[in-house]
Design an enzyme around this catalytic site. Structure first.
Site, PDB file in Angstrom:
ATOM      1  N   HIS A 168      -6.291  20.507 -41.301  1.00 40.44           N
ATOM      2  CA  HIS A 168      -5.002  20.621 -40.613  1.00 40.44           C
ATOM      3  C   HIS A 168      -3.886  20.412 -41.639  1.00 40.44           C
ATOM      4  CE1 HIS A 168      -3.205  20.579 -36.535  1.00 40.44           C
ATOM      5  NE2 HIS A 168      -2.167  20.291 -37.278  1.00 40.44           N
ATOM      6  N   TYR A 194       6.167  17.305 -33.306  1.00 33.99           N
ATOM      7  CA  TYR A 194       7.024  16.141 -33.098  1.00 33.99           C
ATOM      8  C   TYR A 194       8.308  16.635 -32.441  1.00 33.99           C
ATOM      9  CZ  TYR A 194       4.037  13.934 -36.667  1.00 33.99           C
ATOM     10  OH  TYR A 194       2.980  13.435 -37.370  1.00 33.99           O
ATOM     11  N   PRO A 197       1.368   3.658 -35.085  1.00 35.43           N
ATOM     12  CA  PRO A 197       0.665   4.935 -35.233  1.00 35.43           C
ATOM     13  C   PRO A 197       1.550   6.115 -35.628  1.00 35.43           C
ATOM     14  CG  PRO A 197       0.984   4.417 -32.920  1.00 35.43           C
ATOM     15  CD  PRO A 197       1.520   3.247 -33.690  1.00 35.43           C
ATOM     16  N   LYS A 239      -1.834   6.392 -39.959  1.00 40.55           N
ATOM     17  CA  LYS A 239      -2.375   5.780 -41.179  1.00 40.55           C
ATOM     18  C   LYS A 239      -3.478   4.759 -40.914  1.00 40.55           C
ATOM     19  CE  LYS A 239       0.521   7.567 -44.219  1.00 40.55           C
ATOM     20  NZ  LYS A 239       0.045   8.671 -45.045  1.00 40.55           N
ATOM     21  N   TYR A 268       2.785  11.656 -46.312  1.00 44.26           N
ATOM     22  CA  TYR A 268       2.156  11.957 -45.018  1.00 44.26           C
ATOM     23  C   TYR A 268       0.641  12.075 -45.178  1.00 44.26           C
ATOM     24  CZ  TYR A 268       2.002  14.398 -40.428  1.00 44.26           C
ATOM     25  OH  TYR A 268       1.769  14.765 -39.128  1.00 44.26           O
TER      26      TYR A 268
END
Ligand code: APR
Length: 392
Positions: A80, A202, A294, A298, A389
């Site tokens: 992904h 998001y 969250p 991570k 990220y």
């Protein structure tokens, strides 16, 4: 289950907790010929059925693969590499697999990873005791298990999460914790429907953040920011889909694929880090050593990283009598843990605007949009985002 030995004898490492941290550690220790036993308070079904995280960083996949734990991730995990942001300013996608260090995530639901790790641990001959709750960890290496039994280890690995016995033992030693309550909660919803977007989504909205994350071809994770103290029972399926549609702006960007809600829980976004992840006989990894909100996925990746570092240090101590690795464990972990927290905190600020319309809320929201605009337009910012990220 697996090999049984007399628990009055001392084992090399008693691992408390069979989450990602404890199971990776157990597998790595067995690979190195270190005897260990895992004590897990819940039953096997509960441990293997708990849906939580799902995004594995490249480093985690490397660790799993290098130690013979990567078959499931390779066969069933899906690479992904894109995420998209929506707001009243429109939508943009970041192909983070082409940015930063050009690393991608692998989507592999945590319960599948846990199943793989349990099976391999038992195949390697490890002992795993389900239904064994550690009540107390003593400084001399004894672990008191509910029911009165005691298990003795040369070392104890506290991998029992944020409410476990390892944290309690550290607190009793006077180890302090740095803590942040983000004062934000998410309604985390698992639905029986294929992902609606090819990217992680998001959505920033005046009503609160909404998120979309792929899990499998038939299951998708959604998040809705909600006030702390929300009761999941107040959220009917209709209300969930209506709110997701509003915040994800489906009128503008197209509908979501709907399906039955399989699970809904409220997660309070909190972060904390113990100032020391261990000393003497007791060493902590995963959520026991620190909890991370969250917002940047991570948690499971930090658990794998710490398990890897701790396995190496414990092997030196047990096979060569050299405790330098253990002494170094905090220095190896903490800077990376704090980098992850810093990014996660930044991400949380990006996703969650302040409520209300007073001067401070308006200021906070304007900053949130400035952050988003910087990410949309600056290649340097995008590279920095991608590096943090995907990295750990
Ligand atoms: N005795 C024995 N087992 C215990 C005890 C106890 N006293 N207390 C808790 N446990 C068990 C729990 O039942 C659980 O299975 O310890 C395990 C801890 O597992 P996790 O909570 O998954 O923590 P960890 O392995 O550190 O993984 C952390 O994974 O779920 C992701 O992102 C999430 O940050 C999280 C990361």
């Amino acid at each position: 289950m697996g090999k049984r030995f007399d628990l009055r004898e001392q084992v090399g490492v008693v691992i408390v907790g069979a989450g990602p941290a404890g199971l990776v550690l157990g597998n790595l220790l067995l690979e190195r010929g270190i005897d260990c036993v895992i004590l897990e308070r819940r039953g096997r079904e509960a441990v293997e059925g708990r849906a939580r995280a799902g995004f594995l960083a490249a480093h985690s996949v490397r660790v799993l693969t290098e130690h013979g734990l990567g078959t499931g991730v390779r066969e069933r995990g899906k690479p992904h590499s894109t995420c998209l942001f929506r707001s009243d300013q429109g939508e943009f996608t970041l192909d983070y697999g082409r940015l930063g260090r050009r690393e991608v995530h692998t989507v592999h639901p945590q319960q599948e990873l846990v199943r793989d790790l349990v099976a391999e641990y038992l195949r390697r001959g490890g002992e795993l005791r389900f239904g064994a709750r550690a009540e107390e960890i003593l400084a001399d290496g004894r672990v008191r298990v509910r029911g009165g039994e005691e298990v003795r280890g040369r070392y104890i690995a506290g991998c029992d999460g944020r409410h476990g016995a390892a944290r309690a033992a550290q607190a009793a030693r006077g180890v302090r914790t740095a803590h942040r309550d983000h004062r934000v909660s998410w309604l985390a919803v698992l639905v029986a429907a294929p992902p609606s977007l090819s990217a992680v989504g998001y959505a920033l909205h005046r009503r609160g953040f909404a998120g979309h994350m792929a899990r499998t071809d038939t299951v998708t994770r959604y998040y809705l920011q909600c006030p702390p103290g929300t009761d999941p029972a107040d959220w009917s399926e209709e209300r969930i889909w209506a709110e997701l549609a509003t915040r994800m702006r489906t009128g503008e960007f197209g509908p979501l694929r709907q399906g039955a809600v399989l699970e809904k829980t409220v997660v309070d976004l909190r972060s904390d880090v113990l100032e020391s992840p261990g000393a003497d006989r007791l060493w902590l990894a995963g959520d026991a050593a620190g909890l991370i909100s969250p917002s940047a996925a991570k948690g499971a990746n930090l658990a794998v990283l710490q398990a890897e570092l701790l396995a190496r240090a414990l092997e030196s101590a047990l096979s060569h009598g050299d405790e330098k690795g253990l002494d170094q464990y905090a220095a190896d972990c903490l800077p990376r843990v704090w980098r992850a927290h810093e990014f996660s905190h930044w991400m949380s600020g990006l996703l969650h605007g302040p409520a209300g319309d007073d001067a401070e809320a308006r200021y906070g929201r304007a900053l949130q949009y400035a952050r988003l605009e910087s990410l949309r337009t600056s290649r340097a910012h995008q590279d920095f985002f991608a590096e943090n990220y995907t990295g750990i």
